[in-house]
Design a protein around this motif. Structure first.
Motif, PDB file in Angstrom:
ATOM      1  N   ASN A  93     -13.922   0.220 -14.198  1.00  0.00           N
ATOM      2  CA  ASN A  93     -13.652   1.132 -14.371  1.00  0.00           C
ATOM      3  C   ASN A  93     -12.192   1.868 -14.273  1.00  0.00           C
ATOM      4  OD1 ASN A  93     -16.710   1.247 -12.714  1.00  0.00           O
ATOM      5  ND2 ASN A  93     -15.813   0.264 -11.146  1.00  0.00           N
TER       6      ASN A  93
ATOM      7  N   ILE B  84      -5.352  -8.165  -6.637  1.00  0.00           N
ATOM      8  CA  ILE B  84      -5.458  -7.017  -6.342  1.00  0.00           C
ATOM      9  C   ILE B  84      -5.214  -5.543  -6.736  1.00  0.00           C
ATOM     10  CG2 ILE B  84      -8.038  -6.039  -5.069  1.00  0.00           C
ATOM     11  CD1 ILE B  84      -8.144  -8.864  -3.725  1.00  0.00           C
TER      12      ILE B  84
ATOM     13  N   SER C 275       0.766  -1.550   0.344  1.00  0.00           N
ATOM     14  CA  SER C 275      -0.156   0.389  -0.167  1.00  0.00           C
ATOM     15  C   SER C 275       0.952   1.632   0.024  1.00  0.00           C
ATOM     16  CB  SER C 275      -1.185  -0.447   0.853  1.00  0.00           C
ATOM     17  OG  SER C 275      -1.713  -1.418   1.507  1.00  0.00           O
TER      18      SER C 275
ATOM     19  N   ASP D 162      -5.969  -2.222  -7.089  1.00  0.00           N
ATOM     20  CA  ASP D 162      -6.826  -1.252  -7.419  1.00  0.00           C
ATOM     21  C   ASP D 162      -6.319   0.280  -6.874  1.00  0.00           C
ATOM     22  OD1 ASP D 162      -9.280  -0.321  -6.703  1.00  0.00           O
ATOM     23  OD2 ASP D 162      -9.547  -0.332  -3.660  1.00  0.00           O
ATOM     24  N   ASP D 163      -6.985   1.072  -7.415  1.00  0.00           N
ATOM     25  CA  ASP D 163      -5.700   2.662  -7.546  1.00  0.00           C
ATOM     26  C   ASP D 163      -4.657   2.559  -7.934  1.00  0.00           C
ATOM     27  OD1 ASP D 163      -6.810   5.642  -7.541  1.00  0.00           O
ATOM     28  OD2 ASP D 163      -5.797   5.377  -5.305  1.00  0.00           O
TER      29      ASP D 163
END
Length: 74
Positions: free
Chosen positions: A45, A22, A4, A24-25
């Motif tokens: 998205n 995964i 992260s 994400d962002d």
């Protein structure tokens, strides 16, 4: 493992498994994928401006296909 708030600009991943990872962002702009297994890959998205697969402009193709269905690409 959890990565992260990391910067991996310019990193190279060779002969690695990211199965079931995964993202994400995540910024993958300018990334290059070669000899990859994308079976079962799901993209949602996402900004696909300039995305090419096998040399094909994916954004243009999707827009054309969605227009045939009376939909649009945001």
């Amino acid at each position: 493992m959890n990565f992260s708030d990391q910067r991996l600009d310019g990193a190279e991943f060779r002969n690695c498994s990211l199965a079931n990872a995964i993202f994400d962002d995540v910024n993958l702009s300018g990334a290059k994928f070669t000899n990859v297994n994308l079976s079962g890959l799901s993209i949602e998205n996402a900004n696909i401006k300039g995305l090419k697969i096998f040399g094909y402009d994916v954004e243009a193709w999707l827009k054309a296909q969605l227009a045939k269905d009376g939909c649009h690409l945001d």
